[in-house]
Design an enzyme around this catalytic site. Structure first.
Site, PDB file in Angstrom:
ATOM      1  N   THR A 124       0.904  -1.304   0.042  1.00 24.75           N
ATOM      2  CA  THR A 124      -0.117  -0.029  -0.016  1.00 24.75           C
ATOM      3  C   THR A 124       0.921   1.270   0.069  1.00 24.75           C
ATOM      4  O   THR A 124       1.143   1.672  -1.098  1.00 24.75           O
ATOM      5  CB  THR A 124      -0.959  -0.077   1.203  1.00 24.75           C
ATOM      6  N   LYS A 180       4.547  -6.960   3.538  1.00 26.88           N
ATOM      7  CA  LYS A 180       4.372  -5.416   3.266  1.00 26.88           C
ATOM      8  C   LYS A 180       4.025  -4.669   4.542  1.00 26.88           C
ATOM      9  O   LYS A 180       3.723  -5.538   5.458  1.00 26.88           O
ATOM     10  CB  LYS A 180       3.041  -5.246   2.385  1.00 26.88           C
ATOM     11  N   THR A 216      -0.532  -1.751   7.219  1.00 25.19           N
ATOM     12  CA  THR A 216      -0.834  -2.842   7.843  1.00 25.19           C
ATOM     13  C   THR A 216       0.335  -3.839   7.690  1.00 25.19           C
ATOM     14  O   THR A 216       1.136  -3.618   6.501  1.00 25.19           O
ATOM     15  CB  THR A 216      -2.040  -3.503   7.439  1.00 25.19           C
ATOM     16  N   GLU A 245       7.748   4.900   7.860  1.00 25.01           N
ATOM     17  CA  GLU A 245       7.215   6.222   7.344  1.00 25.01           C
ATOM     18  C   GLU A 245       8.299   7.284   7.743  1.00 25.01           C
ATOM     19  O   GLU A 245       8.295   7.651   8.987  1.00 25.01           O
ATOM     20  CB  GLU A 245       5.923   6.640   7.538  1.00 25.01           C
ATOM     21  N   ASN A 296       1.594  11.315   7.522  1.00 23.70           N
ATOM     22  CA  ASN A 296       0.405  10.973   8.173  1.00 23.70           C
ATOM     23  C   ASN A 296      -0.710  12.016   8.583  1.00 23.70           C
ATOM     24  O   ASN A 296      -1.706  11.710   9.009  1.00 23.70           O
ATOM     25  CB  ASN A 296       0.719  10.493   9.707  1.00 23.70           C
TER      26      ASN A 296
END
Lengths: 409, 409
Positions: free
Chosen positions: A164, A188, A199, A281, A404
């Site tokens: 994703t 992932k 996730t 991230e 985010n």
């Protein structure tokens, strides 16, 4: 929205992931949410394959997690297929969500001539939107027709289809010593759930013959030392799923090669787990936090996790700031036994603190030099026992906020 | 380094904090770390005053915390003075740190004609550096000479002297109904410990006559509902200290006014706690997280805290993004009983989720309008019982990273 760039901590390229005999893979673009990329992955397993699963500890589980637990209990750990979609998590979707995952399992089972309960399902993506099952149904014919042996190029396509917010596909493999079998897997994840498109999913396969009970034991132990030892932002997904499938196609029984199976499995899960951290991230540094001298291993893990989750430690690392006072504070709040007056701390090879005091001769410059790199090692000895553990994380940067804050719109 | 600006959530001005009879205050510039500002605060209490304390749960406590616990145990809750310095936390300083705090207590005791054990000490600032006790000694004569009644202007000067990264001084007071007495207090803190110059300290005073045992009970209960219900970054300091001192100068006994004392004390501690959140590093929004329907109040608090500490929830709030999927995920990871299929979520007055599903007619626009303000209310009902709790926090922004990444240099 921020332009997505490949993480600076990514491997140079997708590694060569070994073929696992008996596994066939296919991917397709079902258009669930993304366009211009594959978003469904199908893995077919030979009849009689074992499947074991480890799932999120979240109490608000997504429907596919509920389905997998039910299916594995029904079959006592047998499976013929794993189907995974990205773009929609089928989470917080109530009874309709469960019907959707059951429908998908039935469709796949019909297409492959297998009972629905032998089809494991995982979904990752937005929460609270109904899964468009029709799009998966529509892609199914092409998926089945496209099934091909799980060779290096098929692994890479499969890893890409399940991603994703991932900035690179994640795969790893290892031979099982003394056999012709391999363990290979894809994963992932680029935050524990962050943003809500992300996730942690991992699917690991072996062509060794492993009975369901052994598969469960090996997988649980391996996950405990790998996926459960990483943290990007301390957040946990509703959908985290790790499956181990054993085809037995190599003909060699795991019972004769158990230690070697465990070693190969651990190598693969740890490699995949580290790749997830490297795709954290906004991450600019890969950080290993090792704690020794704790009351026991569980206490060591709790302390290491508290250090790894501390926003203050993580922002200091982002700035290459040798601010070991923040490590002391994190150790103190972990709630585990530690002797303040025997605490020792190392940043890389440089010992900052010794016996609860700044070490005489400590060179902040040498510690800073280590922190300027992108592979960081922190070591804390808490001085009360023999417990030890390592946890892996990344730094906390402006990139995390960029990704985010206001991602969805 | 980022230029320090007053938090956008700060009150317009330091409020009028009521005089507490019997308390005398003074501040001085000892030059411990800062220049051009006061960095030592002395509060003198009349003979016979009660003092109660609540301290950090950290296991790596700073030397002044150890001293206060020892002193209060020795005197059974009596005190004549509180001395506080900013700029140096006297934490991670080993046996020398304890000698330093003992030396300070002895110096203050001598100057005021009180036993050292009746002098409470708190320090906040950098960790791992020796406290320059000579500078406090040097300032002591001026401090004692400058002692003056605790009136509104004295409170403000005292609040300013104990601050570190605080962007505004924090004070509050409330009358004790039915008496001439007041409760008044000051606090500092702008992150749980973040950056390592910060710590949560609060000093609360009343001129009611409160025996030590009652003071301890009232303070413990009040802290549980205020300072222990706020979180800026989930980090805990080595030095967190809250003291309650009762002079008895009003002549009215607490035993006859216990409910009113508790009400006034709770009002002051909650006001101070909220001011600390409003000075959260990088905060642009003040956030109340209320959880109802939990198994019990403790479970509700744990769930509320998990939502309030979630980096994903906090970054979504920073962006005014009505991303309630992240709230679901936070509830799920809290480890407390919750019924996914009875979960309801409100952002302000807008109900997003009902019975485990997106609410039909939910208006993301109305939720977003609420989030565009700077006073945010989140409400989650987890559908299993009667437990409820509120926790207060702020959003997570680029400002937090700016302040904490590389602050020290």
């Amino acid at each position: 929205m921020t332009e997505v760039k490949v993480s600076p901590l990514a491997p140079e390229a997708f590694g060569v992931v070994s073929t696992v005999a008996g596994v066939r893979l296919a991917t397709a673009a079902a258009g669930i949410r993304y366009s211009g990329r594959d978003d469904v992955m199908l893995a077919e397993l030979p009849s009689g394959s074992s499947v074991a699963g480890v799932f999120t500890r979240s109490l608000c589980t997504a429907a596919p997690v509920d389905w997998c637990k039910h299916a594995l209990a029904t079959t006592s750990g047998r499976g013929r297929a794993i189907i995974v979609n990205s773009g929609n998590a089928n989470a917080f979707t109530g009874a309709a969500g469960y019907r959707a995952v059951q429908h998908t399992a039935e469709s796949v089972g019909r297409a492959l001539g297998a009972p629905a309960h032998e089809v494991l399902v995982a979904s990752t993506g937005v929460i609270g939107e109904d899964l468009p099952t029709g799009r998966i149904d529509g892609a199914l014919g092409g998926l089945v027709a496209g099934l091909a042996p799980a060779d290096p190029s098929a692994w890479e396509a499969a890893a890409a289809a399940i991603g994703t917010t991932d900035t690179f596909p994640k795969g790893a493999s290892a031979p099982v010593a003394g056999t012709s079998a391999h363990v290979a897997g894809i994963a992932k994840g680029s935050g524990m759930i962050a943003p809500d498109m992300a996730t942690m999913l991992a699917f690991v396969f072996t062509d060794l013959a492993v009975d369901p009970q052994t598969a469960r034991e090996c997988l649980a132990a391996s996950v405990e030392r790998s996926f459960n030892r990483i943290t990007v932002d301390s957040d946990t997904s509703t959908s985290d799923t790790v499956l181990l499938a054993a085809t037995g196609t190599s003909g060699q029984p795991a019972t004769l090669h158990l230690a070697d199976l465990r070693a190969a499995l651990d190598a693969v899960t740890l490699d995949l787990a580290h790749q997830i951290v490297r795709d954290g991230e906004g991450a600019t540094k890969f950080v290993a936090v090792t704690v020794t001298g704790a009351a026991d291993d569980a206490a060591a893990e709790a302390i290491a996790r508290t250090v790894a989750d501390s926003p203050l430690v993580k922002t200091a690392l982002a700035a290459s700031d040798a601010n070991w006072g923040r490590i002391v504070a994190a150790v103190g709040k972990a709630g585990q036994r530690a002797d303040r007056d025997r605490l020792s701390i190392w940043i890389g090879d440089e010992q900052c603190a010794d016996g609860g005091l700044p070490r005489p001769g400590y060179s902040e410059q040498r510690a800073t030099e280590h922190l300027l790199g992108d592979e960081i090692e922190l070591w804390v000895d808490v001085g009360v026992g023999d417990g030890e553990a390592a946890v892996w994380t990344c730094d906390l940067t402006h990139g995390y906020i960029d990704i985010n804050a206001g991602y969805r719109t």
